[in-house]
Design a protein around this motif. Structure first.
Motif, PDB file in Angstrom:
ATOM      1  N   UNK A   1      75.210   6.386 -22.781  1.00 28.11           N
ATOM      2  CA  UNK A   1      76.510   6.772 -23.331  1.00 28.11           C
ATOM      3  C   UNK A   1      76.707   8.275 -23.227  1.00 28.11           C
ATOM      4  N   UNK A   2      77.920   8.713 -23.426  1.00 30.74           N
ATOM      5  CA  UNK A   2      78.255  10.144 -23.416  1.00 30.74           C
ATOM      6  C   UNK A   2      77.409  10.878 -24.463  1.00 30.74           C
ATOM      7  N   UNK A   3      76.796  12.010 -24.098  1.00 33.69           N
ATOM      8  CA  UNK A   3      76.038  12.750 -25.102  1.00 33.69           C
ATOM      9  C   UNK A   3      76.980  13.344 -26.146  1.00 33.69           C
ATOM     10  N   UNK A   4      76.539  13.324 -27.352  1.00 31.90           N
ATOM     11  CA  UNK A   4      77.325  13.882 -28.441  1.00 31.90           C
ATOM     12  C   UNK A   4      76.426  14.226 -29.604  1.00 31.90           C
ATOM     13  N   UNK A   5      76.915  15.100 -30.453  1.00 30.00           N
ATOM     14  CA  UNK A   5      76.185  15.453 -31.667  1.00 30.00           C
ATOM     15  C   UNK A   5      76.876  14.751 -32.825  1.00 30.00           C
ATOM     16  N   UNK A   6      76.121  14.017 -33.607  1.00 26.86           N
ATOM     17  CA  UNK A   6      76.663  13.267 -34.731  1.00 26.86           C
ATOM     18  C   UNK A   6      75.935  13.681 -35.994  1.00 26.86           C
TER      19      UNK A   6
ATOM     20  N   UNK B   1      77.520  29.471 -30.984  1.00 26.59           N
ATOM     21  CA  UNK B   1      78.727  28.881 -31.540  1.00 26.59           C
ATOM     22  C   UNK B   1      78.371  28.211 -32.856  1.00 26.59           C
ATOM     23  N   UNK B   2      78.693  28.864 -33.961  1.00 30.25           N
ATOM     24  CA  UNK B   2      78.381  28.322 -35.287  1.00 30.25           C
ATOM     25  C   UNK B   2      79.485  27.355 -35.700  1.00 30.25           C
ATOM     26  N   UNK B   3      79.387  26.120 -35.220  1.00 31.64           N
ATOM     27  CA  UNK B   3      80.396  25.105 -35.511  1.00 31.64           C
ATOM     28  C   UNK B   3      80.346  24.745 -36.991  1.00 31.64           C
ATOM     29  N   UNK B   4      81.456  24.836 -37.695  1.00 30.07           N
ATOM     30  CA  UNK B   4      81.452  24.587 -39.141  1.00 30.07           C
ATOM     31  C   UNK B   4      81.548  23.098 -39.491  1.00 30.07           C
ATOM     32  N   UNK B   5      80.429  22.388 -39.427  1.00 25.86           N
ATOM     33  CA  UNK B   5      80.429  20.999 -39.857  1.00 25.86           C
ATOM     34  C   UNK B   5      80.761  20.937 -41.341  1.00 25.86           C
ATOM     35  N   UNK B   6      81.471  19.907 -41.741  1.00 26.36           N
ATOM     36  CA  UNK B   6      81.794  19.703 -43.150  1.00 26.36           C
ATOM     37  C   UNK B   6      80.591  19.036 -43.800  1.00 26.36           C
TER      38      UNK B   6
ATOM     39  N   UNK C   1      72.013  12.564 -48.178  1.00 26.25           N
ATOM     40  CA  UNK C   1      71.175  13.053 -47.088  1.00 26.25           C
ATOM     41  C   UNK C   1      72.047  13.238 -45.857  1.00 26.25           C
ATOM     42  N   UNK C   2      71.717  14.258 -45.067  1.00 34.45           N
ATOM     43  CA  UNK C   2      72.431  14.482 -43.804  1.00 34.45           C
ATOM     44  C   UNK C   2      71.472  14.207 -42.663  1.00 34.45           C
ATOM     45  N   UNK C   3      71.904  13.351 -41.741  1.00 36.25           N
ATOM     46  CA  UNK C   3      71.076  12.988 -40.598  1.00 36.25           C
ATOM     47  C   UNK C   3      71.775  13.462 -39.328  1.00 36.25           C
ATOM     48  N   UNK C   4      71.243  14.513 -38.670  1.00 40.59           N
ATOM     49  CA  UNK C   4      71.812  14.952 -37.395  1.00 40.59           C
ATOM     50  C   UNK C   4      71.207  14.169 -36.234  1.00 40.59           C
ATOM     51  N   UNK C   5      72.034  13.793 -35.276  1.00 38.92           N
ATOM     52  CA  UNK C   5      71.584  13.043 -34.101  1.00 38.92           C
ATOM     53  C   UNK C   5      72.219  13.664 -32.867  1.00 38.92           C
ATOM     54  N   UNK C   6      71.419  13.958 -31.845  1.00 34.49           N
ATOM     55  CA  UNK C   6      71.946  14.422 -30.570  1.00 34.49           C
ATOM     56  C   UNK C   6      72.021  15.935 -30.477  1.00 34.49           C
ATOM     57  N   UNK C   7      72.583  16.454 -29.390  1.00 34.04           N
ATOM     58  CA  UNK C   7      73.388  15.763 -28.405  1.00 34.04           C
ATOM     59  C   UNK C   7      72.588  14.987 -27.366  1.00 34.04           C
ATOM     60  N   UNK C   8      71.282  15.226 -27.275  1.00 31.80           N
ATOM     61  CA  UNK C   8      70.498  14.491 -26.297  1.00 31.80           C
ATOM     62  C   UNK C   8      69.878  13.294 -27.003  1.00 31.80           C
ATOM     63  N   UNK C   9      70.175  12.099 -26.510  1.00 33.04           N
ATOM     64  CA  UNK C   9      69.594  10.891 -27.076  1.00 33.04           C
ATOM     65  C   UNK C   9      69.474   9.847 -25.979  1.00 33.04           C
TER      66      UNK C   9
ATOM     67  N   UNK D   1      71.623   6.216 -49.325  1.00 31.93           N
ATOM     68  CA  UNK D   1      71.032   4.914 -49.008  1.00 31.93           C
ATOM     69  C   UNK D   1      71.518   4.456 -47.642  1.00 31.93           C
ATOM     70  N   UNK D   2      72.125   3.265 -47.583  1.00 32.96           N
ATOM     71  CA  UNK D   2      72.651   2.784 -46.304  1.00 32.96           C
ATOM     72  C   UNK D   2      74.169   2.923 -46.223  1.00 32.96           C
ATOM     73  N   UNK D   3      74.761   3.607 -47.183  1.00 33.49           N
ATOM     74  CA  UNK D   3      76.211   3.822 -47.199  1.00 33.49           C
ATOM     75  C   UNK D   3      76.549   5.157 -46.535  1.00 33.49           C
ATOM     76  N   UNK D   4      77.371   5.111 -45.486  1.00 32.13           N
ATOM     77  CA  UNK D   4      77.786   6.325 -44.783  1.00 32.13           C
ATOM     78  C   UNK D   4      78.999   6.898 -45.503  1.00 32.13           C
ATOM     79  N   UNK D   5      78.854   8.131 -46.015  1.00 30.40           N
ATOM     80  CA  UNK D   5      79.944   8.800 -46.726  1.00 30.40           C
ATOM     81  C   UNK D   5      80.866   9.525 -45.767  1.00 30.40           C
ATOM     82  N   UNK D   6      80.272  10.112 -44.731  1.00 26.57           N
ATOM     83  CA  UNK D   6      81.047  10.883 -43.749  1.00 26.57           C
ATOM     84  C   UNK D   6      80.280  10.898 -42.443  1.00 26.57           C
ATOM     85  N   UNK D   7      81.013  10.808 -41.339  1.00 24.95           N
ATOM     86  CA  UNK D   7      80.437  10.940 -40.009  1.00 24.95           C
ATOM     87  C   UNK D   7      81.251  11.976 -39.263  1.00 24.95           C
TER      88      UNK D   7
END
Length: 97
Positions: free
Chosen positions: A70-75, A45-50, A58-66, A81-87
């Motif tokens: 809490x509920x597992x999820x992919x973020x 399943x090639x999910x089209x992340x924006x 920089x893009x930081x992928x986290x999960x789905x196993x962490x 820097x420390x400013x999040x542009x998109x999640x």
């Protein structure tokens, strides 16, 4: 949308939210005609992340196993820097059809 094969109209985001590379995209597990005992091939399943582009992004992928309870999820965090542009999040990994 994915489990019954329904497609909403008027929604801006039409991406699938629950089929994490499991049953074929043409099958809908909550329909009465679905055979739960049948063996179905796994599809990728090639999910089209924006993605966010630009100098210093920089893009930081986290999960789905962490760690944690809490509920597992992919973020995916797009940051400068420390400013999040998109999640972007993709949940539903514990869903039971």
């Amino acid at each position: 949308m994915n489990l019954l094969g329904l497609h909403p109209t008027g929604a801006e985001d039409q991406r699938k939210w629950l089929r994490h590379a499991s049953w074929p995209g043409s099958l809908h597990p909550l329909r009465k005609s679905f055979d739960a005992n049948a063996v179905h091939p796994t599809e990728t399943d090639a999910y089209p992340f924006v993605s966010v582009t630009g100098d210093g992004v920089h893009e930081i992928p986290v999960g789905p196993v962490h760690a944690g309870t809490i509920e597992p999820g992919h973020f995916r965090f797009s940051i400068i820097g420390d400013r999040v542009l998109r999640l972007e999040e993709r949940l539903g990994y514990k869903h039971k059809a």
